[in-house]
Design a protein around this motif. Structure first.
Motif, PDB file in Angstrom:
ATOM      1  N   VAL A 434       0.852  -1.192   0.000  1.00 23.45           N
ATOM      2  CA  VAL A 434       0.000   0.000   0.000  1.00 23.45           C
ATOM      3  C   VAL A 434       0.891   1.245   0.000  1.00 23.45           C
ATOM      4  O   VAL A 434       1.900   1.303   0.706  1.00 23.45           O
ATOM      5  N   THR A 435       0.514   2.244  -0.793  1.00 22.42           N
ATOM      6  CA  THR A 435       1.255   3.501  -0.829  1.00 22.42           C
ATOM      7  C   THR A 435       1.026   4.269   0.466  1.00 22.42           C
ATOM      8  O   THR A 435      -0.117   4.552   0.833  1.00 22.42           O
ATOM      9  N   VAL A 436       2.110   4.583   1.188  1.00 24.04           N
ATOM     10  CA  VAL A 436       2.025   5.341   2.424  1.00 24.04           C
ATOM     11  C   VAL A 436       2.802   6.645   2.240  1.00 24.04           C
ATOM     12  O   VAL A 436       3.985   6.620   1.914  1.00 24.04           O
ATOM     13  N   VAL A 437       2.131   7.767   2.426  1.00 22.41           N
ATOM     14  CA  VAL A 437       2.751   9.076   2.236  1.00 22.41           C
ATOM     15  C   VAL A 437       2.515   9.939   3.465  1.00 22.41           C
ATOM     16  O   VAL A 437       1.603   9.678   4.256  1.00 22.41           O
ATOM     17  N   GLU A 438       3.341  10.972   3.620  1.00 19.47           N
ATOM     18  CA  GLU A 438       3.210  11.912   4.729  1.00 19.47           C
ATOM     19  C   GLU A 438       2.747  13.272   4.223  1.00 19.47           C
ATOM     20  O   GLU A 438       3.077  13.669   3.105  1.00 19.47           O
ATOM     21  N   SER A 439       2.008  13.969   5.069  1.00 19.45           N
ATOM     22  CA  SER A 439       1.640  15.357   4.805  1.00 19.45           C
ATOM     23  C   SER A 439       1.852  16.126   6.105  1.00 19.45           C
ATOM     24  O   SER A 439       1.097  15.974   7.066  1.00 19.45           O
ATOM     25  N   THR A 440       2.918  16.925   6.131  1.00 18.76           N
ATOM     26  CA  THR A 440       3.239  17.721   7.314  1.00 18.76           C
ATOM     27  C   THR A 440       3.450  19.161   6.898  1.00 18.76           C
ATOM     28  O   THR A 440       3.407  19.496   5.711  1.00 18.76           O
ATOM     29  N   GLY A 441       3.699  20.013   7.872  1.00 20.69           N
ATOM     30  CA  GLY A 441       3.897  21.417   7.551  1.00 20.69           C
ATOM     31  C   GLY A 441       5.059  21.659   6.613  1.00 20.69           C
ATOM     32  O   GLY A 441       5.027  22.571   5.788  1.00 20.69           O
ATOM     33  N   ALA A 442       6.096  20.816   6.729  1.00 16.22           N
ATOM     34  CA  ALA A 442       7.265  20.991   5.873  1.00 16.22           C
ATOM     35  C   ALA A 442       7.048  20.440   4.478  1.00 16.22           C
ATOM     36  O   ALA A 442       7.677  20.885   3.514  1.00 16.22           O
ATOM     37  N   SER A 443       6.176  19.453   4.341  1.00 20.64           N
ATOM     38  CA  SER A 443       5.914  18.830   3.029  1.00 20.64           C
ATOM     39  C   SER A 443       4.433  18.496   2.929  1.00 20.64           C
ATOM     40  O   SER A 443       4.026  17.349   3.096  1.00 20.64           O
ATOM     41  N   ARG A 444       3.637  19.506   2.661  1.00 12.90           N
ATOM     42  CA  ARG A 444       2.179  19.344   2.623  1.00 12.90           C
ATOM     43  C   ARG A 444       1.733  18.829   1.261  1.00 12.90           C
ATOM     44  O   ARG A 444       2.185  19.315   0.216  1.00 12.90           O
ATOM     45  N   LEU A 445       0.827  17.850   1.263  1.00 10.05           N
ATOM     46  CA  LEU A 445       0.263  17.325   0.030  1.00 10.05           C
ATOM     47  C   LEU A 445      -0.961  18.142  -0.362  1.00 10.05           C
ATOM     48  O   LEU A 445      -1.755  18.540   0.500  1.00 10.05           O
ATOM     49  N   ASP A 446      -1.118  18.382  -1.648  1.00 12.08           N
ATOM     50  CA  ASP A 446      -2.299  19.102  -2.128  1.00 12.08           C
ATOM     51  C   ASP A 446      -3.524  18.202  -2.165  1.00 12.08           C
ATOM     52  O   ASP A 446      -4.648  18.662  -1.950  1.00 12.08           O
ATOM     53  N   ALA A 447      -3.308  16.918  -2.441  1.00  6.62           N
ATOM     54  CA  ALA A 447      -4.413  15.965  -2.517  1.00  6.62           C
ATOM     55  C   ALA A 447      -3.888  14.580  -2.183  1.00  6.62           C
ATOM     56  O   ALA A 447      -2.701  14.283  -2.372  1.00  6.62           O
ATOM     57  N   ALA A 448      -4.763  13.729  -1.684  1.00  6.59           N
ATOM     58  CA  ALA A 448      -4.377  12.363  -1.340  1.00  6.59           C
ATOM     59  C   ALA A 448      -4.289  11.512  -2.600  1.00  6.59           C
ATOM     60  O   ALA A 448      -5.054  11.713  -3.547  1.00  6.59           O
TER      61      ALA A 448
END
Length: 629
Positions: A434-448
């Motif tokens: 399964v694809t696991v990604v992070e979204s934090t203040g330093a590297s925010r994702l625009d969409a999942a």
């Protein structure tokens, strides 16, 4: 004038040279001589005579004939400065962006026609349709709106702005950050059509920001959206002032006098007789106070609409829950949460996992005695930057290669708090393939990512999924609930509701917390109004904001107490503290009745000005400080 000294916080009269008459207008930038130097300023008004008895100096220079400070914004800036015990100069620095000469030389454009499209989604809310009808009729309703989960809130704000503009009035829409502004920008384009609004934010850069500012000042557009500074946007004939997620700390300016965008917009709505909309999934006690005072009406959905929109929310955290869990309550991801994630992934739906902290292991303690692990050089907290890496100090950044516990001498450490990076690593091991990604203040994702994916995010930067998340897991909730702050529970509910609102209606949300807690009950029932009313009642009983008005005085040891002693006794200001900030600085809280808030701000401003004039030690004054505890 660009003169920050509080003892000079007033208007000054100057004579206009003959060659500048007809060019100098209210709101334009000028330079004047003040003392031995020239300073910049704005023309507030033109008069034939002056009540100044002395000799008037001549205006030195017309910087630009372009008016950038409208009379309405000038009045607003003065009101905000008075409310927060600040100076007009400090507020104007927040309100008017830096000048760009080339932009002023660009030819102004013509305003484009506007229409208000149908807005059927507002019918989902009690009083929602009536609110839009009032805007279309150029009336000035005030409302507190609690949006349903899955709501396209940028589109709803765009529809409210369109209804206002179609009635010939302007709108100012304020959101917490750039990601929210990007969504609102796209929604405004979709609802209004391109070229009919502008956005204001620091990320635009000085030139683009000033161009957008001038388009509003010149009347080319009626609608402005932006971050907190957009609350001062020079929109003509303001008809709507709206703010989204007013509990977000990004709405508080980091510069003196530290105003909150919500309070700026509330003040502006009163001064301009405009409509006001305070929106969000959650509701703050400040917004609840507006409802209780009947200043604003609540716009909420019926229980039937709530049941159809809210995903299944499951609490897992009390002793019976842990005892029934196959792991015996020792697993960080309870079985119920694991099964909810697994089920969503099997249906090709993404999963959102909210964790309070970023990093790998942001805090560690001794493996043997559980004492907090601290840096041997500065006593700062140690953290683990990655697997099989030595602890690093969170303060000085030094690596503690040979760390030994100060209490027992052990060199082994254990995690006290798990960060987003370590959580993502654990989930990647649990859900193979399964694809696991992070979204934090330093590297925010625009969409999942679509399909089988897990997004590990810190609060406030959870990316939306195209069709909603199949499961939302709220982990390490104790980290939010046990913070030593007055707003801990309120902030926890706001962050949880914002995350759960991204789930599909047929999805599942698991909150790893005791279901008997009031804040968890509010989440389960999706009833932010009930919790806000409860919080407001408790704060009223205890004498805390917003039921009472407070001010924080921070300065060298002894200085805050001296300033407080200069306040008029009839204010009845109660002092709390002082408490040490560091070896040389202390903080003192002052509390008065809400009706005496304006008097406290005025008295603090006068006392601060007197101290500045006497060249005494400076004291920072904050009205309604966010952090009270």
């Amino acid at each position: 004038m660009d003169q920050p000294l509080p003892q000079l916080d007033r208007l000054f009269d100057y004579r206009i040279p003959e060659d500048l008459r007809g060019l100098v207008r209210p709101g334009c930038r000028v330079r004047v001589r003040f003392g031995r130097r020239k300073v910049g300023g704005y023309v507030i008004d033109l008069k034939d005579t002056s009540d100044f008895d002395g000799k008037l100096l001549w205006l030195s220079e017309l910087v630009s004939p372009q008016p950038v400070l409208t009379p309405e914004v000038a009045r607003l800036a003065r009101a905000v400065a008075d409310r927060y015990a600040g100076t007009l100069t400090d507020v104007l620095r927040l309100a008017v962006p830096e000048r760009r000469k080339k932009v002023e030389e660009e030819a102004p454009g013509e305003p484009l026609p506007l229409t208000a499209p149908p807005a059927p989604q507002w019918k989902r809310y009690i009083a929602g349709e009536a609110f839009l009808r009032a805007l279309r009729a150029a009336k000035s309703p005030k409302a507190v709106w609690n949006a349903l989960p899955g709501e396209d809130w940028p589109a709803r704000l765009a529809e409210a702005a369109a209804a206002t503009a179609a009635a010939g009035r302007g709108a100012v829409l304020v959101v917490p950050d750039q990601a929210d502004l990007d969504r609102l920008d796209a929604a405004l384009d979709a609802v209004l059509g391109p070229g009919r609004h502008v956005t204001l934010s620091a990320q635009l850069g000085p030139t683009k920001r000033y161009r957008a500012f001038l388009r509003a000042a010149r009347g080319e557009v009626r609608i402005v959206a932006g971050a907190r500074a957009a609350a001062f946007a020079p929109v003509a004939d303001l008809g709507l002032a709206a703010i989204w997620d007013d509990g977000d700390e990004s709405h508080v300016d980091r510069h003196a006098p530290y105003p909150h965008a919500r309070e700026i917009l509330l003040t502006r709505a009163e001064l301009a007789d405009a409509a006001c909309l305070v929106g969000g999934h959650a509701r703050t006690p400040q917004a609840q106070l507006l409802v209780d005072a009947e200043w604003a009406i609540p716009i909420t959905a019926s229980r039937r609409e709530i049941r159809s929109a809210v995903p299944r929310i499951v609490p897992v955290g009390d002793e019976s829950d842990m005892a029934r869990d196959p792991s015996g309550g020792t697993a960080r991801l309870p079985t119920v949460a694991w099964e909810a994630a697994k089920g969503a992934l099997e249906r090709e739906r993404p999963v959102l996992v909210q964790v309070p902290r970023r990093g790998y292991v942001p805090a560690v303690s001794c493996q043997r005695c559980r004492a907090r692990a601290v840096c041997p050089h500065c006593s700062g907290p140690l953290r683990l930057p990655g697997v099989r890496k030595a602890p690093v100090c969170g303060w000085c950044g030094r690596t503690a290669e040979d760390h030994r516990c100060r209490e027992c001498g052990s060199g082994r450490v254990r995690a006290r708090v798990i960060g987003a990076e370590r959580t993502a690593e654990e989930l990647a091991q649990a859900f193979v393939g399964v694809t696991v990604v992070e979204s934090t203040g330093a590297s925010r994702l625009d969409a999942a990512p679509a399909g089988r994916s897990v997004v590990v995010a810190t609060p406030g930067v959870e990316p939306p999924a195209p069709d909603g998340y199949g499961a939302v897991l709220l982990l390490d909730t104790w980290a939010l609930l046990t913070r030593a702050e007055l707003t801990a529970s309120e902030e926890a509910l706001r962050r949880w509701m914002n995350a759960v609102a991204l789930a599909r209606p047929d999805g599942t949300a698991v909150v790893v917390a005791d279901g008997g807690l009031a804040v968890v009950q509010a989440l389960l029932r999706w009833d932010p109004g009930w919790f806000a009313s409860r919080e407001l009642a408790e704060r009223t009983e205890l004498g805390f904001p917003p039921a009472m008005k407070m001010a924080a005085l921070t300065g060298p040891n002894g200085a805050p107490e001296k300033l407080a002693a200069e306040l008029p006794p009839e204010l009845g200001a109660e002092a709390i503290g002082p408490i040490p900030v560091d070896e040389d600085t202390e903080r003192l809280l002052l509390r008065v009745r809400r009706r005496d808030g304006a008097g406290l701000a005025s008295a603090l401003a006068r006392a601060g000005a007197e101290r500045a004039g006497a060249k005494a030690e400076p004291v920072r004054i904050q009205i309604d400080p966010r952090a009270v505890a």
